[in-house]
Design a protein around this motif. Structure first.
Motif, PDB file in Angstrom:
ATOM      1  N   GLY A  53       0.796  -1.222   0.000  1.00 14.42           N
ATOM      2  CA  GLY A  53       0.000   0.000   0.000  1.00 14.42           C
ATOM      3  C   GLY A  53       0.831   1.275   0.000  1.00 14.42           C
ATOM      4  O   GLY A  53       0.279   2.375   0.041  1.00 14.42           O
ATOM      5  N   GLY A  54       2.145   1.134  -0.044  1.00  9.81           N
ATOM      6  CA  GLY A  54       3.023   2.296  -0.092  1.00  9.81           C
ATOM      7  C   GLY A  54       3.521   2.774   1.261  1.00  9.81           C
ATOM      8  O   GLY A  54       4.208   3.800   1.349  1.00  9.81           O
ATOM      9  N   GLY A  55       3.178   2.062   2.331  1.00  3.09           N
ATOM     10  CA  GLY A  55       3.702   2.425   3.641  1.00  3.09           C
ATOM     11  C   GLY A  55       5.196   2.158   3.700  1.00  3.09           C
ATOM     12  O   GLY A  55       5.687   1.195   3.113  1.00  3.09           O
ATOM     13  N   ARG A  56       5.926   3.028   4.399  1.00  2.00           N
ATOM     14  CA  ARG A  56       7.385   2.940   4.412  1.00  2.00           C
ATOM     15  C   ARG A  56       7.904   2.724   5.830  1.00  2.00           C
ATOM     16  O   ARG A  56       7.379   3.285   6.783  1.00  2.00           O
ATOM     17  N   LYS A  57       8.964   1.948   5.917  1.00  2.98           N
ATOM     18  CA  LYS A  57       9.638   1.699   7.194  1.00  2.98           C
ATOM     19  C   LYS A  57      11.138   1.804   6.960  1.00  2.98           C
ATOM     20  O   LYS A  57      11.620   1.418   5.903  1.00  2.98           O
ATOM     21  N   TYR A  58      11.852   2.304   7.981  1.00  2.00           N
ATOM     22  CA  TYR A  58      13.284   2.526   7.827  1.00  2.00           C
ATOM     23  C   TYR A  58      14.042   2.053   9.064  1.00  2.00           C
ATOM     24  O   TYR A  58      13.534   2.127  10.193  1.00  2.00           O
ATOM     25  N   ALA A  59      15.256   1.600   8.826  1.00  2.13           N
ATOM     26  CA  ALA A  59      16.159   1.342   9.937  1.00  2.13           C
ATOM     27  C   ALA A  59      16.511   2.680  10.583  1.00  2.13           C
ATOM     28  O   ALA A  59      16.565   3.710   9.899  1.00  2.13           O
ATOM     29  N   ASP A  60      16.746   2.680  11.872  1.00  2.00           N
ATOM     30  CA  ASP A  60      17.056   3.923  12.588  1.00  2.00           C
ATOM     31  C   ASP A  60      18.275   4.615  11.993  1.00  2.00           C
ATOM     32  O   ASP A  60      18.350   5.850  11.971  1.00  2.00           O
ATOM     33  N   SER A  61      19.217   3.842  11.496  1.00  2.00           N
ATOM     34  CA  SER A  61      20.466   4.410  10.989  1.00  2.00           C
ATOM     35  C   SER A  61      20.285   5.243   9.722  1.00  2.00           C
ATOM     36  O   SER A  61      21.157   6.043   9.378  1.00  2.00           O
ATOM     37  N   VAL A  62      19.168   5.061   9.023  1.00  2.00           N
ATOM     38  CA  VAL A  62      18.969   5.794   7.766  1.00  2.00           C
ATOM     39  C   VAL A  62      17.726   6.681   7.793  1.00  2.00           C
ATOM     40  O   VAL A  62      17.469   7.418   6.830  1.00  2.00           O
ATOM     41  N   LYS A  63      16.983   6.640   8.865  1.00  2.00           N
ATOM     42  CA  LYS A  63      15.738   7.403   8.960  1.00  2.00           C
ATOM     43  C   LYS A  63      16.021   8.887   8.781  1.00  2.00           C
ATOM     44  O   LYS A  63      16.943   9.436   9.380  1.00  2.00           O
ATOM     45  N   GLY A  64      15.237   9.528   7.921  1.00  2.92           N
ATOM     46  CA  GLY A  64      15.423  10.951   7.670  1.00  2.92           C
ATOM     47  C   GLY A  64      16.407  11.244   6.556  1.00  2.92           C
ATOM     48  O   GLY A  64      16.505  12.380   6.092  1.00  2.92           O
ATOM     49  N   ARG A  65      17.148  10.225   6.122  1.00  6.78           N
ATOM     50  CA  ARG A  65      18.146  10.429   5.060  1.00  6.78           C
ATOM     51  C   ARG A  65      17.801   9.641   3.800  1.00  6.78           C
ATOM     52  O   ARG A  65      18.133  10.067   2.696  1.00  6.78           O
ATOM     53  N   PHE A  66      17.164   8.496   3.953  1.00  6.67           N
ATOM     54  CA  PHE A  66      16.847   7.622   2.819  1.00  6.67           C
ATOM     55  C   PHE A  66      15.338   7.608   2.586  1.00  6.67           C
ATOM     56  O   PHE A  66      14.561   7.695   3.546  1.00  6.67           O
ATOM     57  N   THR A  67      14.952   7.450   1.332  1.00  2.99           N
ATOM     58  CA  THR A  67      13.539   7.333   0.969  1.00  2.99           C
ATOM     59  C   THR A  67      13.360   6.176   0.003  1.00  2.99           C
ATOM     60  O   THR A  67      14.010   6.146  -1.048  1.00  2.99           O
ATOM     61  N   ILE A  68      12.488   5.257   0.364  1.00  4.18           N
ATOM     62  CA  ILE A  68      12.187   4.129  -0.511  1.00  4.18           C
ATOM     63  C   ILE A  68      10.898   4.422  -1.277  1.00  4.18           C
ATOM     64  O   ILE A  68       9.976   5.052  -0.739  1.00  4.18           O
ATOM     65  N   SER A  69      10.847   3.977  -2.524  1.00  8.33           N
ATOM     66  CA  SER A  69       9.636   4.145  -3.329  1.00  8.33           C
ATOM     67  C   SER A  69       9.518   2.975  -4.291  1.00  8.33           C
ATOM     68  O   SER A  69      10.474   2.220  -4.470  1.00  8.33           O
TER      69      SER A  69
END
Length: 113
Positions: A53-69
């Motif tokens: 559905g397009g929901g995104r999750k990130y490892a803490d080490s990359v949160k705020g710097r990486f974007t998945i699409s």
């Protein structure tokens, strides 16, 4: 089924890079896709994931710097990386969250001045 990652390269600290992964012969839209990475001498780690559905999750080490699409029509998942650090240096791979597909060759990302 084949996974082909691309877009890696050498970038300076603080720079940006976008890597891509094209999946063939799979019902792409029905899967939760994940980017993983493996640094020299370390185990492969989970970096970012995107749900059907397009929901995104990130490892803490990359949160705020990486974007998945993802682009379901192109069967492609992307990882936009910004504010890159030396510790982001690794081979980057994509797969489903259950890693049900044979791993591709990955794409090397090197962050260095």
């Amino acid at each position: 089924v084949q996974l082909v990652e691309s877009g890696g390269g050498l970038v300076q600290p603080g720079g940006s890079l976008r890597v891509s992964c094209v999946a063939s012969e799979i019902a792409f839209s029905g899967y939760f896709w994940v980017w993983y990475r493996q640094a020299p001498g370390k185990q492969r780690e989970w970096v970012a994931g995107i749900t059907t559905g397009g929901g995104r999750k990130y490892a803490d080490s990359v949160k705020g710097r990486f974007t998945i699409s993802r682009d379901n029509a192109k069967k492609t998942v992307y990882l936009q990386m910004s504010s890159l650090k030396s510790e982001d240096t690794a081979v980057y791979y994509c797969n489903t969250d259950q890693a049900v597909v044979a791993w591709g060759q990955g794409t090397q990302v090197t962050v260095s001045s």
